[in-house]
Scaffold this active site. Sequence first.
Site, short mmCIF file in Angstrom:
data_model
loop_
_atom_site.label_atom_id
_atom_site.label_comp_id
_atom_site.label_asym_id
_atom_site.label_seq_id
_atom_site.Cartn_x
_atom_site.Cartn_y
_atom_site.Cartn_z
N GLU A 1 14.70 9.88 8.96
CA GLU A 1 15.00 9.99 7.53
C GLU A 1 15.04 8.65 6.82
OE1 GLU A 1 16.72 11.45 9.89
OE2 GLU A 1 16.65 13.62 9.54
N ASP B 1 -11.56 -18.93 -8.28
CA ASP B 1 -12.11 -20.14 -8.87
C ASP B 1 -10.98 -21.01 -9.39
OD1 ASP B 1 -11.37 -19.44 -11.49
OD2 ASP B 1 -13.16 -18.26 -11.75
#
Length: 560
Positions: A336, A378
């Site tokens: 659980e 970049d």
Amino acid sequence: MTLTHWRNRLARFLHSHDMAHHFRSLVLWEGLWRGEAAPQMPAAVSDALAEAARQPWPACWAALGSQESGLTAEQVQALRQRWGPNVVGGDSRRSWPRHLLACYANPFSLLLTALAWVSWATGDVRAMAVIVVMVALSTLVRFFQERRSNRAADALKAMVSNRATVLRRQADGSSRALEVAMAELVPGDVVRLAAGDMVPADARLWLAKDLFVSQSAMTGEALPVEKHATMATASTSALELDNLVFMGTNVTSGTGLAVVLATGPRTYFGHLAHRVTAEDSRTTAFQAGVNRVSWLLIRFMLVMVPLVLLINGLSKGNWLEALLFALSIAVGLTPEMLPMIVTSTLAKGAVSLSRRRVIVKRLDAIQSFGAMDVLCTDKTGTLTQDKICLQRHTDAYGQDDAQVLSLAYLNSHFQTGLKSLLDVAVLDNAALHRELDVSTHYRKVDEIPFDFHRRRMSVVVCEREDHHELICKGALEEVLQVCTQVREGEANVPLDAARLARILDAGAQLNGQGMRVVAVACREEPPHSRPYSVADEVDLVLVGFIAFLDPPKDSTAPAL
């Protein structure tokens, strides 16, 4: 109703609630989650565009309710209410109830919910309470973290918007060029296109000069296609017509004026995007792993619960007690705490990334970030201020020369094509604008637009009616290819090998100081009425250089 009908209804429900990807790892559901076939590109879109391309201009203007000077502000407002924004649907914002349901609806949470009902039915209220609390916490943590990330991502999107230059008709009937967000365009708008521009909508060309458009996103063709403003006559596909340009393509060279025919989801690109977004996003490795564990537990229960029930029932004879024991086995087999542990761990990862200015919109993607070996990006804006400053204007041998700046200013001022940051830096010289008195003393005659193959552009201006002056600027190597002379003082002398070596050396010295070098050349000739073209960029006189600097940020040294 047939089984196929119910399968399609369930498939549509899974798609609409973003639940389909939870069932992909089970072969049983493989045919279900696909549902009905994705919609095909309607031929009506291509036919409507082709029909507009073949219409005479008076009929085309009348159909769009526009004219050569563009639309008025009132017309734009009315058309925007009718057609909506010029936005291609895709990343639509979900309402919070649907988002909450999507955070809850995964096989593991559904399994725990079923076990909570079983615990309640068997009188084990404590077990039911624990399961409900764990499922609720897991769902809410995921929901609030993803909502916060989505809001941050929306704020970033609002800061970056694509814009287009559009002609709008004024009250006196004149036309004014405005820069507006692409989302504000409507059918009938007249837009300017230049090298480097994205085509903002499906449009028909009204004027075109050396216009080349890359349509690789639409057709897969790598080479740019030349476009013309001539009326189409052949009955062919819209993509093959030379007087149509399409959203999702970009201008590689030349200039043009085009009238918008279709916007947003009604464009060719919009229908392609609809087909792509109709398919669910791919399941991440993390989601696939959770799904496999969930289905393994379900299969294990489907085997163990009946087996325990039969063994206990046959050995003890008390089938009710055997049923309760079998159900308790099912509850005991399920961890659980697992959803809460997984969600809290992912949320912690998302918070850690947010402190490093990384926004993760979906928690399940955290694992994919951690599994990356190489991240490519970049450096734009990382090391420099992204603000170009004009540092020097020199003759061909590196000595300061004011005439070079004047010629460069005229070129940047009169060009209608792609204005780069270099042009902006040149045009920032307001004192030079007043000194030249451009609007009074100069008139633009023609333009040879920039393209990425020649790497230069030219404008032709007229200061006196007895001559035209062609002013060219561009990359040093490309400008030198069309120069036969160089200016020394007030005289033009032949460009021989010795002078060429000195020129290249002067350019190399400026480059060595971290500057971007642009060459400026010109040629005077008698006036004529024929249009200028690339063939006229010959026998130029090299005047000198303009050099620019992109200053580094204060944080450059620590970044390196």
